[in-house]
Design an enzyme around this catalytic site. Structure first.
Site, PDB file in Angstrom:
ATOM      1  N   CYS A 197       0.865  -1.186   0.000  1.00  0.00           N
ATOM      2  CA  CYS A 197       0.000   0.000   0.000  1.00  0.00           C
ATOM      3  C   CYS A 197       0.895   1.227   0.000  1.00  0.00           C
ATOM      4  CB  CYS A 197      -0.983  -0.032   1.163  1.00  0.00           C
ATOM      5  SG  CYS A 197      -0.239  -0.124   2.801  1.00  0.00           S
ATOM      6  N   ARG A 242      -2.364  -0.985   5.460  1.00  0.00           N
ATOM      7  CA  ARG A 242      -3.519  -1.483   4.710  1.00  0.00           C
ATOM      8  C   ARG A 242      -3.199  -2.810   4.029  1.00  0.00           C
ATOM      9  NH1 ARG A 242      -4.936   3.739   1.115  1.00  0.00           N
ATOM     10  NH2 ARG A 242      -2.689   4.083   1.425  1.00  0.00           N
TER      11      ARG A 242
END
Length: 280
Positions: free
Chosen positions: A238, A243
């Site tokens: 990410c 994430r």
């Protein structure tokens, strides 16, 4: 949500959590970017971990060292045999990072509270401001599961390989290079865009509105539809790795793909490399 996922060995429901709050061999841990949310209130008996200051090295850009993470576990009253249940805000972004780190350092019995803090609050379950001071426990990290972590040099030689899959879990605007990062965030790269050949599958597509994970059938369709299949070596990334830890959890733990790694250097590293290949 399918029974396969809701009863999975790596997830616990809010009902299960409520029934096990007082278990001596279970430790609840709230993991957020900082401890502001934890300080306001938290699940009774939970300890709070600060992602910025406790789960990362404070000098070099890397994960918490074996020695520092070992101390954190000891001071949290966690032994090698403790069942750790993680939860947090942002649909468990940082809880997923802590899960990945625990697995990297070899802790086997760790789970995520499905739906995280959001679902617990929505269901009006008990919260407290009381902070429990647990006795320091014995904990020893015996090694590292390096198969779970990817570095920049693991990626470029494989970019055109048919048995390799890259998952960019950022928003479409980050992926296309329209923006460098979500608004208000300051860990930036010099160049926008994505790693060539990556599939853009935003982390948020893996969760329902209440923060719980989608069914196994839905998740398989989501990833396989973008060419991310279990026969390939998969790396997720990410912007700074949190994430993508969430998507790593989905692929490695819920779908049980055999070869999945999290590239925690992610775009803030790749987009700052000299002469790194970039697509927009």
């Amino acid at each position: 949500m399918s029974n396969i996922i809701s009863n999975h060995h790596v997830l616990v429901t809010t009902d299960w959590a409520e029934d096990h709050l007082d278990d001596e061999d279970v430790r609840f841990v709230e993991v957020d970017v900082n401890t502001d949310a934890y300080d306001s209130n938290h699940i009774p008996g939970a300890v709070g971990w600060n992602w910025k200051t406790q789960l990362q090295d404070q000098l070099r850009r890397t994960i918490a060292s074996k020695e520092n993470f070992e101390k954190l576990l000891q001071h949290s009253g966690i032994t090698n045999d403790t069942t750790i249940v993680l939860y947090g805000d942002n649909n468990n972004w940082f809880a997923a990072w802590a899960y990945w780190l625990l697995k990297y350092y070899g802790h086997e019995d760790v789970r995520i509270l499905d739906g995280g803090r959001k679902k617990w609050e929505t269901e009006n379950r008990e919260l407290t401001t009381d902070v429990v001071d647990y006795d320091t426990a014995d904990y020893t990290i015996s090694g590292e599961n390096k198969k779970y972590r990817a570095f920049r040099d693991d990626i470029e030689p494989k970019l055109n390989s048919s048995d390799f899959g890259l998952v960019d879990v950022r928003s479409p605007d980050e992926f296309t290079g329209k923006i460098l990062a979500p608004p208000g965030l300051n860990e930036l790269s010099q160049r926008p865009g994505h790693i060539p050949g990556a599939s853009n599958i935003p982390w948020s597509k893996a969760v329902n509105d209440d923060g719980t994970f989608k069914s196994e059938e839905e998740l398989k369709k989501l990833y396989e539809g973008e060419g991310i299949t279990p026969d390939k070596e998969i790396i997720a990334y990410c912007r700074i790795g949190e994430r993508s830890a969430h998507s790593w959890f989905v692929l490695n733990e819920l779908l049980e793909y055999p070869n999945v790694r999290n590239y925690d250097g992610s775009w803030t590293e790749w987009g700052n490399l000299i002469d790194a290949p970039i697509e927009r």
